[in-house]
Scaffold this motif. Sequence first.
Motif, PDB file in Angstrom:
ATOM      1  N   ASP A   1      -6.911   5.924 -11.880  1.00 53.72           N
ATOM      2  CA  ASP A   1      -7.417   4.678 -11.313  1.00 53.72           C
ATOM      3  C   ASP A   1      -6.963   3.460 -12.114  1.00 53.72           C
ATOM      4  O   ASP A   1      -6.572   2.434 -11.544  1.00 53.72           O
ATOM      5  CB  ASP A   1      -8.945   4.718 -11.242  1.00 53.72           C
ATOM      6  N   GLY A   2      -7.021   3.572 -13.433  1.00 55.01           N
ATOM      7  CA  GLY A   2      -6.601   2.453 -14.262  1.00 55.01           C
ATOM      8  C   GLY A   2      -5.143   2.107 -14.078  1.00 55.01           C
ATOM      9  O   GLY A   2      -4.766   0.928 -13.995  1.00 55.01           O
ATOM     10  N   GLU A   3      -4.297   3.143 -14.023  1.00 55.94           N
ATOM     11  CA  GLU A   3      -2.875   2.914 -13.820  1.00 55.94           C
ATOM     12  C   GLU A   3      -2.604   2.311 -12.448  1.00 55.94           C
ATOM     13  O   GLU A   3      -1.758   1.424 -12.293  1.00 55.94           O
ATOM     14  CB  GLU A   3      -2.116   4.232 -13.995  1.00 55.94           C
ATOM     15  N   LEU A   4      -3.328   2.799 -11.443  1.00 53.93           N
ATOM     16  CA  LEU A   4      -3.161   2.261 -10.095  1.00 53.93           C
ATOM     17  C   LEU A   4      -3.513   0.781 -10.065  1.00 53.93           C
ATOM     18  O   LEU A   4      -2.817  -0.017  -9.432  1.00 53.93           O
ATOM     19  CB  LEU A   4      -4.047   3.031  -9.112  1.00 53.93           C
TER      20      LEU A   4
ATOM     21  N   ILE B   1       1.413   7.010  -6.532  1.00 51.86           N
ATOM     22  CA  ILE B   1       0.338   7.942  -6.912  1.00 51.86           C
ATOM     23  C   ILE B   1       0.849   9.379  -6.832  1.00 51.86           C
ATOM     24  O   ILE B   1       0.623  10.186  -7.741  1.00 51.86           O
ATOM     25  CB  ILE B   1      -0.889   7.760  -5.992  1.00 51.86           C
ATOM     26  N   HIS B   2       1.520   9.680  -5.724  1.00 54.97           N
ATOM     27  CA  HIS B   2       1.981  11.053  -5.526  1.00 54.97           C
ATOM     28  C   HIS B   2       3.159  11.411  -6.424  1.00 54.97           C
ATOM     29  O   HIS B   2       3.279  12.556  -6.866  1.00 54.97           O
ATOM     30  CB  HIS B   2       2.345  11.269  -4.056  1.00 54.97           C
ATOM     31  N   ALA B   3       4.012  10.454  -6.703  1.00 56.25           N
ATOM     32  CA  ALA B   3       5.178  10.736  -7.527  1.00 56.25           C
ATOM     33  C   ALA B   3       4.847  10.791  -9.013  1.00 56.25           C
ATOM     34  O   ALA B   3       5.451  11.559  -9.768  1.00 56.25           O
ATOM     35  CB  ALA B   3       6.259   9.684  -7.281  1.00 56.25           C
ATOM     36  N   ASN B   4       3.850   9.988  -9.436  1.00 55.77           N
ATOM     37  CA  ASN B   4       3.590   9.838 -10.869  1.00 55.77           C
ATOM     38  C   ASN B   4       2.193  10.257 -11.308  1.00 55.77           C
ATOM     39  O   ASN B   4       1.915  10.276 -12.501  1.00 55.77           O
ATOM     40  CB  ASN B   4       3.812   8.376 -11.276  1.00 55.77           C
ATOM     41  N   GLY B   5       1.324  10.576 -10.340  1.00 58.28           N
ATOM     42  CA  GLY B   5      -0.019  11.020 -10.690  1.00 58.28           C
ATOM     43  C   GLY B   5      -0.845   9.956 -11.384  1.00 58.28           C
ATOM     44  O   GLY B   5      -1.601  10.253 -12.312  1.00 58.28           O
TER      45      GLY B   5
ATOM     46  N   VAL C   1       0.831  -1.209   0.000  1.00 60.15           N
ATOM     47  CA  VAL C   1       0.000   0.000   0.000  1.00 60.15           C
ATOM     48  C   VAL C   1       0.861   1.253   0.000  1.00 60.15           C
ATOM     49  O   VAL C   1       0.594   2.200  -0.758  1.00 60.15           O
ATOM     50  CB  VAL C   1      -0.969  -0.005   1.203  1.00 60.15           C
ATOM     51  N   THR C   2       1.887   1.300   0.838  1.00 64.43           N
ATOM     52  CA  THR C   2       2.729   2.502   0.887  1.00 64.43           C
ATOM     53  C   THR C   2       3.499   2.693  -0.413  1.00 64.43           C
ATOM     54  O   THR C   2       3.722   3.831  -0.849  1.00 64.43           O
ATOM     55  CB  THR C   2       3.698   2.458   2.080  1.00 64.43           C
ATOM     56  N   ALA C   3       3.899   1.590  -1.063  1.00 68.68           N
ATOM     57  CA  ALA C   3       4.578   1.716  -2.354  1.00 68.68           C
ATOM     58  C   ALA C   3       3.635   2.307  -3.398  1.00 68.68           C
ATOM     59  O   ALA C   3       4.017   3.194  -4.179  1.00 68.68           O
ATOM     60  CB  ALA C   3       5.092   0.352  -2.816  1.00 68.68           C
TER      61      ALA C   3
END
Length: 231
Positions: free
Chosen positions: A169-172, A162-166, A155-157
């Motif tokens: 939802d699909g990418e996540l 998310i914060h580093a690469n924006g 989860v932390t990774a």
Amino acid sequence: MKSVMTAINNRDASALQSMSNAGQEQQPIPDSTKHIFNELFRQLKAAFPALTVNIKTQDELNELRRQWLLAFAENRITTIEQVNSGMRIARQQETPFLPSPGLFIAWCRQGEQQRFGLPTASELVTMVYEYCKRHGYYDSPESYPWDKPEHYWMVTALYSGIHANGWNDGELRRKAATELAAMASRISRGEHIPAPKVMIPTLGGKPLSQSQGLEKISELRAKHGLKGGAF
């Protein structure tokens, strides 16, 4: 009849490697490899009776086997446990038609992750979104109420990604699947997954007391305009 699982357990690594090499030069399939995948396809044909409906020649069947072997080698599906996991899910399917190698590999990974007690990709994404909402109530990511150490690391990774690469939802969701596969691989290798450990703030090389530590964290939050935890 010798089961495919025993055959793969005895010869999977060498067979997959030889097949991976053969795929580039169209070399003949070794007899040992043919035996392993004849057994595998017997089980697949039992689970998917329409497997050979569109296969008209032996060459077409050989090419189908070749593509499956290459897919296994390229995706590191090389153990009896992985194949067992895939077959368990395969036998649950209602369709009579053979899945693609990619789908079967996904079943292998899904089954392996279930065996290790890992969440599904959708469940992991839900954990990430929940962490996004709640992490600010805790002093650090490590003090968040994680159910398992594996959840903390994944989860932390993803949260950092998310914060580093924006990521959207699909990418996540795609990255979540990658994280799960990597974690399953670590566990399958026998790697110990460490529990989250709260780092004790220090001042001048000496650990701070709890009250001093909390005061220091408050100062850092104020300095950087943060309202929640460390992330």
